[in-house]
Design an enzyme around this catalytic site. Sequence first.
Site, mmCIF file in Angstrom:
data_model
loop_
_atom_site.group_PDB
_atom_site.id
_atom_site.type_symbol
_atom_site.label_atom_id
_atom_site.label_comp_id
_atom_site.label_asym_id
_atom_site.label_seq_id
_atom_site.Cartn_x
_atom_site.Cartn_y
_atom_site.Cartn_z
ATOM 1 N N HIS A 52 22.864 -24.294 -46.986
ATOM 2 C CA HIS A 52 21.837 -24.567 -48.135
ATOM 3 C C HIS A 52 21.809 -22.908 -48.577
ATOM 4 O O HIS A 52 22.066 -22.518 -50.126
ATOM 5 C CB HIS A 52 21.252 -25.028 -47.824
ATOM 6 C CG HIS A 52 19.373 -24.650 -48.972
ATOM 7 N ND1 HIS A 52 19.607 -26.108 -50.037
ATOM 8 C CD2 HIS A 52 19.101 -24.182 -49.506
ATOM 9 C CE1 HIS A 52 18.283 -25.656 -50.942
ATOM 10 N NE2 HIS A 52 17.759 -23.939 -50.575
ATOM 11 N N GLU A 53 21.064 -21.691 -47.895
ATOM 12 C CA GLU A 53 21.126 -20.442 -48.142
ATOM 13 C C GLU A 53 22.559 -20.108 -48.456
ATOM 14 O O GLU A 53 22.492 -19.192 -48.973
ATOM 15 C CB GLU A 53 20.504 -19.657 -47.545
ATOM 16 C CG GLU A 53 19.201 -21.014 -46.679
ATOM 17 C CD GLU A 53 18.011 -20.940 -47.891
ATOM 18 O OE1 GLU A 53 18.364 -20.031 -49.011
ATOM 19 O OE2 GLU A 53 17.326 -21.741 -47.947
ATOM 20 N N CYS A 113 14.548 -27.422 -52.683
ATOM 21 C CA CYS A 113 13.749 -25.864 -53.075
ATOM 22 C C CYS A 113 13.591 -25.001 -53.786
ATOM 23 O O CYS A 113 12.801 -25.600 -55.169
ATOM 24 C CB CYS A 113 15.658 -26.050 -53.633
ATOM 25 S SG CYS A 113 16.628 -24.264 -54.233
#
Length: 167
Positions: A132-133, A90
């Site tokens: 994830h986003e 990330c």
Amino acid sequence: MAIRRICELPEPVLRKKAKKVPSIDGSIQTLIDDMIETMNSADGAGLAAPQVGVSLRLVVFREPDTKEATVLINPEIIKKEGQRQVTEGCLSIPGYFGELTRAETVTAKGLDRHGKACRIKGTGIVAQLLEHETEHLDGILYIDHLESEDQLHEIGPDDEMPEEIRE
């Protein structure tokens, strides 16, 4: 367009639930353009608005096959199927990557940059990017999914993070 500063842990904006984008106006278009430029400049695979200090439900990501940016405003994951082990990093947690479980296939809905309703079904890395986003918008980071400290790895000064985990 401008490259924005990427927020890093422990900045509070990364742990807050982001607000819905109320309308898609010029300031949102500028934010989208800035996010795409910032993501590309950082050689990232995706970016959520909270990562640039804006607590709004907006994500951008690059599909590996095309490298074109996909924009999702007010995204919502509506279906997850299967599981796979992934390695993930990330931009807001530089210098580390983790090993975790993600869905094999993810279906999400939201709005594109023009306000048109859209639905995206992704498998593999695209499913991983969608999860994830979108989790960033709820203040969830990939490290929250790690079952032990052994699953978090530091990147050495001479190591390069594989492209598929730069999110």
